[in-house]
Write a protein that holds these residues in place. Sequence first.
Motif, PDB file in Angstrom:
ATOM      1  N   GLY A 391       0.567  -1.493  -0.009  1.00 42.33           N
ATOM      2  CA  GLY A 391      -0.293  -0.385   0.179  1.00 42.33           C
ATOM      3  C   GLY A 391       0.912   1.241   0.090  1.00 42.33           C
ATOM      4  O   GLY A 391       2.337   1.118  -0.319  1.00 42.33           O
ATOM      5  N   GLN A 402      -4.467   0.617   1.648  1.00 45.32           N
ATOM      6  CA  GLN A 402      -3.888  -0.950   0.656  1.00 45.32           C
ATOM      7  C   GLN A 402      -5.660  -0.677  -0.710  1.00 45.32           C
ATOM      8  O   GLN A 402      -6.763  -0.425   0.034  1.00 45.32           O
ATOM      9  N   SER A 403      -5.764  -1.062  -1.708  1.00 43.37           N
ATOM     10  CA  SER A 403      -6.245  -1.585  -2.114  1.00 43.37           C
ATOM     11  C   SER A 403      -7.772  -2.615  -2.293  1.00 43.37           C
ATOM     12  O   SER A 403      -6.796  -3.978  -1.058  1.00 43.37           O
ATOM     13  N   THR A 404      -8.503  -2.782  -2.291  1.00 45.35           N
ATOM     14  CA  THR A 404      -9.751  -3.994  -1.981  1.00 45.35           C
ATOM     15  C   THR A 404      -9.426  -4.785  -2.909  1.00 45.35           C
ATOM     16  O   THR A 404      -9.260  -6.359  -1.960  1.00 45.35           O
ATOM     17  N   ASN A 405      -8.900  -4.654  -3.862  1.00 46.92           N
ATOM     18  CA  ASN A 405      -8.268  -5.923  -4.632  1.00 46.92           C
ATOM     19  C   ASN A 405      -6.915  -6.640  -3.977  1.00 46.92           C
ATOM     20  O   ASN A 405      -5.931  -6.560  -4.042  1.00 46.92           O
ATOM     21  N   ARG A 406      -6.937  -8.119  -3.135  1.00 40.24           N
ATOM     22  CA  ARG A 406      -5.739  -8.168  -2.581  1.00 40.24           C
ATOM     23  C   ARG A 406      -4.347  -8.679  -3.742  1.00 40.24           C
ATOM     24  O   ARG A 406      -3.555  -8.532  -3.563  1.00 40.24           O
ATOM     25  N   GLY A 408      -4.263  -6.581  -6.449  1.00 38.36           N
ATOM     26  CA  GLY A 408      -3.877  -6.235  -6.781  1.00 38.36           C
ATOM     27  C   GLY A 408      -2.669  -4.982  -6.404  1.00 38.36           C
ATOM     28  O   GLY A 408      -2.578  -3.870  -6.924  1.00 38.36           O
ATOM     29  N   GLN A 409      -2.340  -5.198  -5.360  1.00 37.11           N
ATOM     30  CA  GLN A 409      -1.930  -4.523  -4.710  1.00 37.11           C
ATOM     31  C   GLN A 409      -0.361  -4.759  -5.019  1.00 37.11           C
ATOM     32  O   GLN A 409       0.371  -3.203  -5.044  1.00 37.11           O
ATOM     33  N   THR A 411       1.980  -5.644  -8.235  1.00 39.37           N
ATOM     34  CA  THR A 411       1.903  -6.367  -9.547  1.00 39.37           C
ATOM     35  C   THR A 411       2.652  -5.902 -10.811  1.00 39.37           C
ATOM     36  O   THR A 411       3.110  -4.519 -10.317  1.00 39.37           O
ATOM     37  N   GLN A 465      -0.474   1.330 -12.479  1.00 40.56           N
ATOM     38  CA  GLN A 465      -1.117   2.027 -12.236  1.00 40.56           C
ATOM     39  C   GLN A 465      -1.298   2.035 -10.370  1.00 40.56           C
ATOM     40  O   GLN A 465      -1.262   1.259  -9.304  1.00 40.56           O
ATOM     41  N   GLY A 466      -0.746   3.297  -9.728  1.00 40.18           N
ATOM     42  CA  GLY A 466      -0.405   2.937  -7.727  1.00 40.18           C
ATOM     43  C   GLY A 466       0.628   2.444  -7.921  1.00 40.18           C
ATOM     44  O   GLY A 466       0.007   1.495  -6.272  1.00 40.18           O
ATOM     45  N   PRO A 468       3.102   1.074  -5.107  1.00 43.98           N
ATOM     46  CA  PRO A 468       3.150   1.103  -3.668  1.00 43.98           C
ATOM     47  C   PRO A 468       4.551   1.700  -3.156  1.00 43.98           C
ATOM     48  O   PRO A 468       5.102   1.407  -3.824  1.00 43.98           O
TER      49      PRO A 468
END
Length: 587
Positions: A391, A402-406, A408-409, A411, A465-466, A468
């Motif tokens: 995150g 943190q993203s709700t898609n574990r 997709g944190q 990748t 995108q994003g 961490p």
Amino acid sequence: MGPRGLLHLLLVLLDCWASVSAQDGATPVVTMEDLNSTEPAPTTLRHALSPRPPETSRAPRPSSGSRPTPVTDVAALCVCDLSPEQCDVNCCCDPDCSSTDFSIFSACSIPVVMGDSQFCSQKAAIYSLNFTADPPQRIFKLVEQINPSIFCIHITNYKPALSFINPEVPDENNFDKLMKTSDGFSLNAESDVSFTDKPDAPNSAKYEYGVCLQTSDSFLRFPSPLTSSFCSDNNPAAFLVNQAVKCTRSISLEQCEEIETLSMAYYSSPKILRVPNSGTKVPITVQSIVFRSLNKTLTRLEDTDVLRHVLVETRQVQVCTNVVLEVKYSLTYTDAGEIVQAALSLLLGAVSSAMVPLQQKFEIYFIQQNTKPVPLSGNPGYVVGLPLAAGFQPRKGSGIIQSTNRYGQLTILRSTTEQDCLAVEGIRTPVLFGYNMQSGCKLRLTGAVTCRLVAQKVQSLLKGQGFPDYVAPFGNSRAQDVLDWVPVHFITRTSHVKDSCQLPVALAIEVKWTKYGSLLNPQAKIVNVTANLISSSFPETNSGNERTILISTAVTFVDVSAPAEAGFRARPAINARLPFNFFFPFV
């Protein structure tokens, strides 16, 4: 008032002063300046200022009151005597000190002992040492001290003010009398303490945090150790307060059948109220029962009926069976503060005299209705094949977002059969713990696109995108524990060539982890994460010419665990002695 009247008033005041001093003329006097000396200094009257002849004296005026007997005897008072039946150094008033002790004294720590200094006249005990004598001697003098202040207290007409009064303790005999003398009980409206709100008896139709869970007869009891390690059965279970405690019970096997806190029915029979002060009751459902024998063997019972604890005797050994060893409550609640379900899991066992005192374990946790638990990547260490938890921190002092898609944190670029970077944009694959991964694609460069625009596009393609900023050290790390998270070190490597285009071509992520904890069950812990963005120089592409470059990403997991070494607290000392005739007859 004229000068003549002022002079007359001054003469009257001097006459009063001389009268008071004449009454105490035969008493040794110590002034405030003489308190530091060991000898009292006499004070003489200045008769020249008195308007009366020296041979005439005024009769003393009768006083309306007299000073009472002092409560404290200064001659017997010693404030520096701290050690009983032992001489304190430099304490001249200590009765336990002898002449031998005085020889090592340097001075008196308390030279003057007196009462209240506000009185005009009082007794004072003066202590000093005579070092010229052999052995040194203590000198004690009890003198009358005069306070020269015109604001001193000459008469005390309120005797209770000289000492503390013991308050009268209310009892059954004097309670009515004290009620008549007092003003009764009153409540200050401006007080910060409110007695109207009682947290244990809420008046709202829902449970709030920390409120005791009510049952049909009282409250749900949750045994806990309070002042000692022994179980206290009157501890209530609080709403949304997860607890896990251990406590000890001192029991007698002969009376185990009479102890209700060892029975299964004690924990399964209460019925919890759905909301406070309501008539709807939620029964406690027994979910599972596990039985533990004397040899620690665990057996899950298929039947969940209530079992009674009984005392049996096998091979002349008394054993109490079906004794509750562990209790685990699982309560389901709604967002409206209502209890909708209560489950109970029990561990029963056989207890012998060797297991007394008995240790019990109690747990209670709350689960919100219609919610799914957050999946973890390990508990606590990472499990191979599960995604890394990552995150970013939006601002300093906040938690990790943190993203709700574990998956997709964290990748990387995903390879496809087309191998076209523009076609795979947005298609990512998660970084899985323990899996070394590599992917890539091809990008065609033409002269119609500027180098700067291509560099930004490729960097966005590699990072996604994003990207961490932090990675969780364990699979179950909490987002609020920011200091425990591992920062991602982002490094950019470029090669500067004149008249060339700098394009990022690779992203290499290195994850260092170590084995943490016991050698029998080590846990995987991430200790360092480094992301290297590698750029290369390409010549400028002319219009009409095309160039194809390879874009790649790689993830590598490196085990940096130190080899485990068996250690000892201290090397054992071998204390071996040979018999005295071991070398006989050679020696």
